[in-house]
Design a protein around this motif. Structure first.
Motif, PDB file in Angstrom:
ATOM      1  N   ILE A   1       0.844  -1.201   0.000  1.00  0.00           N
ATOM      2  CA  ILE A   1       0.000   0.000   0.000  1.00  0.00           C
ATOM      3  C   ILE A   1       0.878   1.250   0.000  1.00  0.00           C
ATOM      4  CG2 ILE A   1      -1.691   1.321   1.358  1.00  0.00           C
ATOM      5  CD1 ILE A   1      -2.823  -1.486   2.210  1.00  0.00           C
ATOM      6  N   ALA A   2       1.940   1.213   0.814  1.00  0.00           N
ATOM      7  CA  ALA A   2       2.848   2.363   0.885  1.00  0.00           C
ATOM      8  C   ALA A   2       3.491   2.617  -0.479  1.00  0.00           C
ATOM      9  CB  ALA A   2       3.920   2.115   1.937  1.00  0.00           C
ATOM     10  N   GLU A   3       3.874   1.531  -1.130  1.00  0.00           N
ATOM     11  CA  GLU A   3       4.487   1.621  -2.460  1.00  0.00           C
ATOM     12  C   GLU A   3       3.519   2.270  -3.454  1.00  0.00           C
ATOM     13  OE1 GLU A   3       7.162   0.870  -5.649  1.00  0.00           O
ATOM     14  OE2 GLU A   3       7.461   0.968  -3.482  1.00  0.00           O
ATOM     15  N   LYS A   4       2.258   1.845  -3.384  1.00  0.00           N
ATOM     16  CA  LYS A   4       1.221   2.377  -4.275  1.00  0.00           C
ATOM     17  C   LYS A   4       1.047   3.874  -4.039  1.00  0.00           C
ATOM     18  CE  LYS A   4      -2.970   0.256  -5.968  1.00  0.00           C
ATOM     19  NZ  LYS A   4      -4.168  -0.445  -5.568  1.00  0.00           N
ATOM     20  N   GLU A   5       1.024   4.239  -2.738  1.00  0.00           N
ATOM     21  CA  GLU A   5       0.859   5.651  -2.374  1.00  0.00           C
ATOM     22  C   GLU A   5       2.031   6.472  -2.912  1.00  0.00           C
ATOM     23  OE1 GLU A   5      -1.690   7.270  -0.839  1.00  0.00           O
ATOM     24  OE2 GLU A   5      -2.700   5.354  -1.144  1.00  0.00           O
ATOM     25  N   ARG A   6       3.231   5.891  -2.782  1.00  0.00           N
ATOM     26  CA  ARG A   6       4.418   6.607  -3.273  1.00  0.00           C
ATOM     27  C   ARG A   6       4.297   6.856  -4.762  1.00  0.00           C
ATOM     28  NH1 ARG A   6       7.588   3.787   0.256  1.00  0.00           N
ATOM     29  NH2 ARG A   6       7.996   2.121  -1.221  1.00  0.00           N
ATOM     30  N   LYS A   7       3.825   5.844  -5.485  1.00  0.00           N
ATOM     31  CA  LYS A   7       3.701   5.983  -6.939  1.00  0.00           C
ATOM     32  C   LYS A   7       2.679   7.063  -7.270  1.00  0.00           C
ATOM     33  CE  LYS A   7       5.298   1.564  -8.627  1.00  0.00           C
ATOM     34  NZ  LYS A   7       4.868   0.172  -8.655  1.00  0.00           N
ATOM     35  N   LYS A   8       1.579   7.053  -6.484  1.00  0.00           N
ATOM     36  CA  LYS A   8       0.524   8.052  -6.690  1.00  0.00           C
ATOM     37  C   LYS A   8       1.108   9.453  -6.484  1.00  0.00           C
ATOM     38  CE  LYS A   8      -3.249   6.867  -4.363  1.00  0.00           C
ATOM     39  NZ  LYS A   8      -4.398   6.877  -3.567  1.00  0.00           N
ATOM     40  N   ASP A   9       1.923   9.600  -5.415  1.00  0.00           N
ATOM     41  CA  ASP A   9       2.541  10.892  -5.113  1.00  0.00           C
ATOM     42  C   ASP A   9       3.444  11.338  -6.246  1.00  0.00           C
ATOM     43  OD1 ASP A   9       1.311  11.232  -2.793  1.00  0.00           O
ATOM     44  OD2 ASP A   9       3.002  10.720  -1.495  1.00  0.00           O
ATOM     45  N   ARG A  10       4.220  10.357  -6.730  1.00  0.00           N
ATOM     46  CA  ARG A  10       5.125  10.696  -7.832  1.00  0.00           C
ATOM     47  C   ARG A  10       4.336  11.194  -9.029  1.00  0.00           C
ATOM     48  NH1 ARG A  10       8.773   6.489  -6.584  1.00  0.00           N
ATOM     49  NH2 ARG A  10       7.811   5.064  -8.041  1.00  0.00           N
ATOM     50  N   GLY A  11       3.190  10.521  -9.268  1.00  0.00           N
ATOM     51  CA  GLY A  11       2.343  10.924 -10.383  1.00  0.00           C
ATOM     52  C   GLY A  11       1.877  12.360 -10.198  1.00  0.00           C
ATOM     53  N   TRP A  12       1.470  12.657  -8.994  1.00  0.00           N
ATOM     54  CA  TRP A  12       0.960  13.984  -8.686  1.00  0.00           C
ATOM     55  C   TRP A  12       2.080  15.029  -8.818  1.00  0.00           C
ATOM     56  CZ3 TRP A  12       2.270  17.449  -4.760  1.00  0.00           C
ATOM     57  CH2 TRP A  12       1.416  18.559  -4.633  1.00  0.00           C
ATOM     58  N   LEU A  13       3.265  14.686  -8.291  1.00  0.00           N
ATOM     59  CA  LEU A  13       4.395  15.613  -8.355  1.00  0.00           C
ATOM     60  C   LEU A  13       4.812  15.882  -9.794  1.00  0.00           C
ATOM     61  CD1 LEU A  13       6.855  14.599  -5.515  1.00  0.00           C
ATOM     62  CD2 LEU A  13       5.743  16.796  -5.867  1.00  0.00           C
ATOM     63  N   SER A  14       4.862  14.786 -10.560  1.00  0.00           N
ATOM     64  CA  SER A  14       5.325  14.993 -11.937  1.00  0.00           C
ATOM     65  C   SER A  14       4.319  15.842 -12.710  1.00  0.00           C
ATOM     66  CB  SER A  14       5.581  13.664 -12.634  1.00  0.00           C
ATOM     67  OG  SER A  14       4.389  12.951 -12.691  1.00  0.00           O
ATOM     68  N   ARG A  15       3.028  15.647 -12.381  1.00  0.00           N
ATOM     69  CA  ARG A  15       2.027  16.487 -13.053  1.00  0.00           C
ATOM     70  C   ARG A  15       2.210  17.950 -12.660  1.00  0.00           C
ATOM     71  NH1 ARG A  15      -1.379  12.334 -12.036  1.00  0.00           N
ATOM     72  NH2 ARG A  15      -2.357  13.342 -10.263  1.00  0.00           N
TER      73      ARG A  15
END
Ligand SMILES: [Fe+2]
Ligand SMILES: [Fe+2]
Length: 151
Positions: free
Chosen positions: A134-148
Motif C-alpha cells: 500500500i505504501a508503495e502504491k501511495e508513493r507511486k501516486k505521489d510521484r504521479g501527482w508531483l510529476s504532473r
C-alpha cells in the motif's frame, strides 16, 4: 455440534476470515446433511468443501510466498497432507462407507486447530507485506501527482 464462529478465530485479515467462515459453513452443512441422512447432499457438500478448501489453501500459499513468510513450505506441506487425508475419506464415501460423522469430527478439530496455530502464525508477515504494498502504491501516486505538478 455445529461450529460457531468466535472472535478468537479471526486472523485479522478480512479476506482470509471470510474464506475460513465459508469453510465452517460447509462443515456445518455436512453435519446437518449427515444427521438428515441425505446422501446426495453429503456427497455434493463434500465435493464443494474439497474444492473450496483447495482454492483457499492456494490463496493462502500465494500470500505467504509473496510476503516471504519463512514457514511457507511447511505450511504448504500441512495443507497437502490435509487434502490427501480428506480425499481418502471422499474415496471411502464413494465406496459406500458411512464416514460423514468421523470426517466431520476430523474437519472441525483440524480446521480450528490450523486456524488458531498455523494460520495465526503467518498473519504478521502477510500484513507487513500488505502495508508495504500500500505504501508503495501511495508513493507511486505521489510521484504521479508531483510529476504532473512540475510539468
Ligand atoms: Fe486457512
Ligand atoms: Fe493454512
Amino acid at each position: 455440534m455445529p461450529i460457531t464462529w468466535t472472535p478468537d478465530l479471526d486472523t485479522g485479515i478480512t479476506v482470509i476470515d471470510q474464506q475460513h467462515m465459508r469453510i465452517v459453513d460447509y462443515i456445518n452443512t455436512l453435519e446437518s446433511a449427515n444427521i438428515g441422512g441425505i446422501k446426495d447432499v453429503v456427497g455434493r457438500t463434500l465435493d464443494e468443501l474439497v474444492d473450496y478448501t483447495v482454492s483457499h489453501f492456494a490463496f493462502e500459499e500465494s500470500l505467504q510466498e509473496e510476503a516471504g513468510y519463512q514457514f511457507c513450505k511447511p505450511h504448504r506441506k500441512v495443507h497437502e497432507l490435509f487434502i490427501r487425508r480428506i480425499n481418502e475419506y471422499v474415496g471411502r464415501f464413494r465406496a459406500g462407507e458411512d464416514i460423514a460423522s468421523e470426517l466431520h469430527t476430523l474437519l472441525s478439530a483440524w480446521l480450528i486447530n490450523h486456524i488458531r496455530r498455523d494460520d495465526a502464525d503467518y498473519v504478521a508477515a502477510v500484513k507487513a507485506n500488505m502495508v508495504d504494498l500500500i505504501a508503495e502504491k501511495e508513493r507511486k501516486k505521489d510521484r504521479g501527482w508531483l510529476s504532473r505538478f512540475f510539468r
